[in-house]
Design a protein around this motif. Structure first.
Motif, PDB file in Angstrom:
ATOM      1  N   ALA A  82     -12.708  -4.989   0.953  1.00 39.73           N
ATOM      2  CA  ALA A  82     -13.025  -5.373   2.335  1.00 39.73           C
ATOM      3  C   ALA A  82     -11.859  -6.151   2.947  1.00 39.73           C
ATOM      4  O   ALA A  82     -11.094  -6.799   2.236  1.00 39.73           O
ATOM      5  N   PHE A  83     -11.740  -6.076   4.242  1.00 43.14           N
ATOM      6  CA  PHE A  83     -10.733  -6.797   5.020  1.00 43.14           C
ATOM      7  C   PHE A  83      -9.293  -6.545   4.541  1.00 43.14           C
ATOM      8  O   PHE A  83      -8.561  -7.477   4.240  1.00 43.14           O
ATOM      9  N   PRO A  84      -8.883  -5.270   4.487  1.00 42.08           N
ATOM     10  CA  PRO A  84      -7.523  -4.962   4.018  1.00 42.08           C
ATOM     11  C   PRO A  84      -6.477  -5.185   5.113  1.00 42.08           C
ATOM     12  O   PRO A  84      -6.781  -5.153   6.303  1.00 42.08           O
ATOM     13  N   ASP A  85      -5.249  -5.382   4.674  1.00 41.75           N
ATOM     14  CA  ASP A  85      -4.111  -5.378   5.590  1.00 41.75           C
ATOM     15  C   ASP A  85      -3.644  -3.944   5.819  1.00 41.75           C
ATOM     16  O   ASP A  85      -3.048  -3.630   6.849  1.00 41.75           O
ATOM     17  N   LEU A  86      -3.890  -3.083   4.834  1.00 40.83           N
ATOM     18  CA  LEU A  86      -3.415  -1.703   4.845  1.00 40.83           C
ATOM     19  C   LEU A  86      -4.415  -0.822   4.119  1.00 40.83           C
ATOM     20  O   LEU A  86      -4.943  -1.211   3.082  1.00 40.83           O
ATOM     21  N   THR A  87      -4.678   0.360   4.680  1.00 41.23           N
ATOM     22  CA  THR A  87      -5.519   1.329   3.983  1.00 41.23           C
ATOM     23  C   THR A  87      -4.641   2.502   3.560  1.00 41.23           C
ATOM     24  O   THR A  87      -3.762   2.931   4.308  1.00 41.23           O
ATOM     25  N   VAL A  88      -4.873   3.002   2.346  1.00 40.34           N
ATOM     26  CA  VAL A  88      -4.098   4.122   1.822  1.00 40.34           C
ATOM     27  C   VAL A  88      -5.032   5.204   1.308  1.00 40.34           C
ATOM     28  O   VAL A  88      -6.120   4.927   0.816  1.00 40.34           O
ATOM     29  N   GLU A  89      -4.584   6.431   1.456  1.00 40.56           N
ATOM     30  CA  GLU A  89      -5.279   7.584   0.887  1.00 40.56           C
ATOM     31  C   GLU A  89      -4.346   8.184  -0.147  1.00 40.56           C
ATOM     32  O   GLU A  89      -3.189   8.480   0.153  1.00 40.56           O
ATOM     33  N   ILE A  90      -4.827   8.337  -1.368  1.00 35.60           N
ATOM     34  CA  ILE A  90      -4.033   8.929  -2.432  1.00 35.60           C
ATOM     35  C   ILE A  90      -4.108  10.451  -2.294  1.00 35.60           C
ATOM     36  O   ILE A  90      -5.201  11.020  -2.293  1.00 35.60           O
ATOM     37  N   VAL A  91      -2.958  11.095  -2.151  1.00 34.94           N
ATOM     38  CA  VAL A  91      -2.896  12.549  -1.983  1.00 34.94           C
ATOM     39  C   VAL A  91      -1.979  13.142  -3.042  1.00 34.94           C
ATOM     40  O   VAL A  91      -1.192  12.429  -3.672  1.00 34.94           O
ATOM     41  N   THR A  92      -2.065  14.457  -3.219  1.00 37.28           N
ATOM     42  CA  THR A  92      -1.196  15.140  -4.174  1.00 37.28           C
ATOM     43  C   THR A  92      -0.115  15.960  -3.477  1.00 37.28           C
ATOM     44  O   THR A  92       0.797  16.453  -4.134  1.00 37.28           O
ATOM     45  N   ALA A  93      -0.224  16.108  -2.171  1.00 40.59           N
ATOM     46  CA  ALA A  93       0.780  16.858  -1.425  1.00 40.59           C
ATOM     47  C   ALA A  93       0.905  16.292  -0.012  1.00 40.59           C
ATOM     48  O   ALA A  93      -0.032  15.709   0.527  1.00 40.59           O
ATOM     49  N   PHE A  94       2.071  16.459   0.567  1.00 33.87           N
ATOM     50  CA  PHE A  94       2.365  16.027   1.932  1.00 33.87           C
ATOM     51  C   PHE A  94       2.097  14.537   2.178  1.00 33.87           C
ATOM     52  O   PHE A  94       1.358  14.172   3.091  1.00 33.87           O
ATOM     53  N   PRO A  95       2.694  13.666   1.370  1.00 31.38           N
ATOM     54  CA  PRO A  95       2.473  12.225   1.566  1.00 31.38           C
ATOM     55  C   PRO A  95       3.351  11.671   2.685  1.00 31.38           C
ATOM     56  O   PRO A  95       4.358  12.274   3.069  1.00 31.38           O
ATOM     57  N   ASP A  96       2.955  10.511   3.187  1.00 26.11           N
ATOM     58  CA  ASP A  96       3.822   9.759   4.085  1.00 26.11           C
ATOM     59  C   ASP A  96       4.856   8.997   3.268  1.00 26.11           C
ATOM     60  O   ASP A  96       6.015   8.910   3.651  1.00 26.11           O
ATOM     61  N   VAL A  97       4.398   8.430   2.145  1.00 28.17           N
ATOM     62  CA  VAL A  97       5.254   7.622   1.281  1.00 28.17           C
ATOM     63  C   VAL A  97       4.969   7.973  -0.174  1.00 28.17           C
ATOM     64  O   VAL A  97       3.810   8.079  -0.575  1.00 28.17           O
ATOM     65  N   LYS A  98       6.036   8.136  -0.964  1.00 27.08           N
ATOM     66  CA  LYS A  98       5.892   8.355  -2.401  1.00 27.08           C
ATOM     67  C   LYS A  98       6.021   7.007  -3.098  1.00 27.08           C
ATOM     68  O   LYS A  98       6.949   6.255  -2.830  1.00 27.08           O
ATOM     69  N   VAL A  99       5.067   6.710  -3.979  1.00 38.26           N
ATOM     70  CA  VAL A  99       4.967   5.394  -4.605  1.00 38.26           C
ATOM     71  C   VAL A  99       5.004   5.530  -6.120  1.00 38.26           C
ATOM     72  O   VAL A  99       4.366   6.418  -6.687  1.00 38.26           O
ATOM     73  N   GLU A 100       5.740   4.622  -6.750  1.00 41.02           N
ATOM     74  CA  GLU A 100       5.736   4.516  -8.212  1.00 41.02           C
ATOM     75  C   GLU A 100       5.148   3.161  -8.572  1.00 41.02           C
ATOM     76  O   GLU A 100       5.567   2.139  -8.032  1.00 41.02           O
ATOM     77  N   ILE A 101       4.164   3.152  -9.454  1.00 41.69           N
ATOM     78  CA  ILE A 101       3.551   1.899  -9.900  1.00 41.69           C
ATOM     79  C   ILE A 101       4.438   1.312 -10.996  1.00 41.69           C
ATOM     80  O   ILE A 101       4.752   1.994 -11.979  1.00 41.69           O
ATOM     81  N   VAL A 102       4.840   0.054 -10.824  1.00 40.84           N
ATOM     82  CA  VAL A 102       5.709  -0.625 -11.791  1.00 40.84           C
ATOM     83  C   VAL A 102       5.067  -1.950 -12.201  1.00 40.84           C
ATOM     84  O   VAL A 102       4.155  -2.443 -11.539  1.00 40.84           O
ATOM     85  N   THR A 103       5.569  -2.537 -13.279  1.00 36.15           N
ATOM     86  CA  THR A 103       5.065  -3.829 -13.721  1.00 36.15           C
ATOM     87  C   THR A 103       5.993  -4.964 -13.315  1.00 36.15           C
ATOM     88  O   THR A 103       5.637  -6.138 -13.453  1.00 36.15           O
ATOM     89  N   ALA A 104       7.184  -4.622 -12.841  1.00 34.06           N
ATOM     90  CA  ALA A 104       8.148  -5.638 -12.405  1.00 34.06           C
ATOM     91  C   ALA A 104       9.113  -5.033 -11.389  1.00 34.06           C
ATOM     92  O   ALA A 104       9.261  -3.809 -11.325  1.00 34.06           O
ATOM     93  N   PHE A 105       9.721  -5.874 -10.612  1.00 32.03           N
ATOM     94  CA  PHE A 105      10.719  -5.484  -9.613  1.00 32.03           C
ATOM     95  C   PHE A 105      10.188  -4.483  -8.581  1.00 32.03           C
ATOM     96  O   PHE A 105      10.713  -3.377  -8.444  1.00 32.03           O
ATOM     97  N   PRO A 106       9.147  -4.864  -7.828  1.00 37.06           N
ATOM     98  CA  PRO A 106       8.654  -3.986  -6.780  1.00 37.06           C
ATOM     99  C   PRO A 106       9.594  -3.995  -5.578  1.00 37.06           C
ATOM    100  O   PRO A 106      10.467  -4.835  -5.453  1.00 37.06           O
ATOM    101  N   GLY A 107       9.380  -3.025  -4.695  1.00 36.78           N
ATOM    102  CA  GLY A 107      10.142  -2.974  -3.452  1.00 36.78           C
ATOM    103  C   GLY A 107      10.790  -1.615  -3.252  1.00 36.78           C
ATOM    104  O   GLY A 107      10.506  -0.649  -3.939  1.00 36.78           O
ATOM    105  N   VAL A 108      11.720  -1.581  -2.316  1.00 38.33           N
ATOM    106  CA  VAL A 108      12.440  -0.349  -2.007  1.00 38.33           C
ATOM    107  C   VAL A 108      13.535  -0.154  -3.054  1.00 38.33           C
ATOM    108  O   VAL A 108      14.332  -1.065  -3.268  1.00 38.33           O
ATOM    109  N   PRO A 109      13.556   1.004  -3.729  1.00 35.54           N
ATOM    110  CA  PRO A 109      14.585   1.210  -4.763  1.00 35.54           C
ATOM    111  C   PRO A 109      15.989   1.302  -4.191  1.00 35.54           C
ATOM    112  O   PRO A 109      16.203   1.598  -3.092  1.00 35.54           O
TER     113      PRO A 109
END
Length: 109
Positions: A82-109
């Motif tokens: 509830a009360f998100p800053d951002l909503t995301v939909e997980i898709v398998t094709a045609f994404p707006d942004v490709k994301v990799e889940i990491v345990t350290a050093f997040p951000g723009v590669p």
């Protein structure tokens, strides 16, 4: 003379290809996409999301670290229901942004 022409041609090719790669980024200035910050409290939805996200393991647009508190830096996401800053939909094709889940050093590669 031919060596000089070849070097100039190579330099022009390098500049053009670098400019093309730099313009290919989907990320905006300051870790944003279409005016939405890509950090904070995030809610997964199945429709009408702010952005469509594809989970990848290589060549991401954004590296995301899942946190339980203080999602206050680029790529830090705290999942909420509830009360998100951002909503995301997980898709398998045609994404707006490709994301990799990491345990350290997040951000723009």
């Amino acid at each position: 003379m031919q060596s000089l022409i070849a070097r100039i041609g190579l330099a022009v090719l390098l500049v053009v290809s670098t400019a093309a790669l730099a313009g290919d980024s989907k990320m905006g200035a300051g870790c944003s996409y279409n005016g939405k910050w890509l950090y904070g409290k995030v809610q997964k939805v199945t429709a009408f999301a702010d952005i469509k996200v594809q989970l990848v393991t290589a060549f991401p647009d954004l590296k995301v670290q899942l946190v339980t508190a203080f999602p206050d830096a680029c790529g830090k996401w705290q999942y909420v229901t509830a009360f998100p800053d951002l909503t995301v939909e997980i898709v398998t094709a045609f994404p707006d942004v490709k994301v990799e889940i990491v345990t350290a050093f997040p951000g723009v590669p």
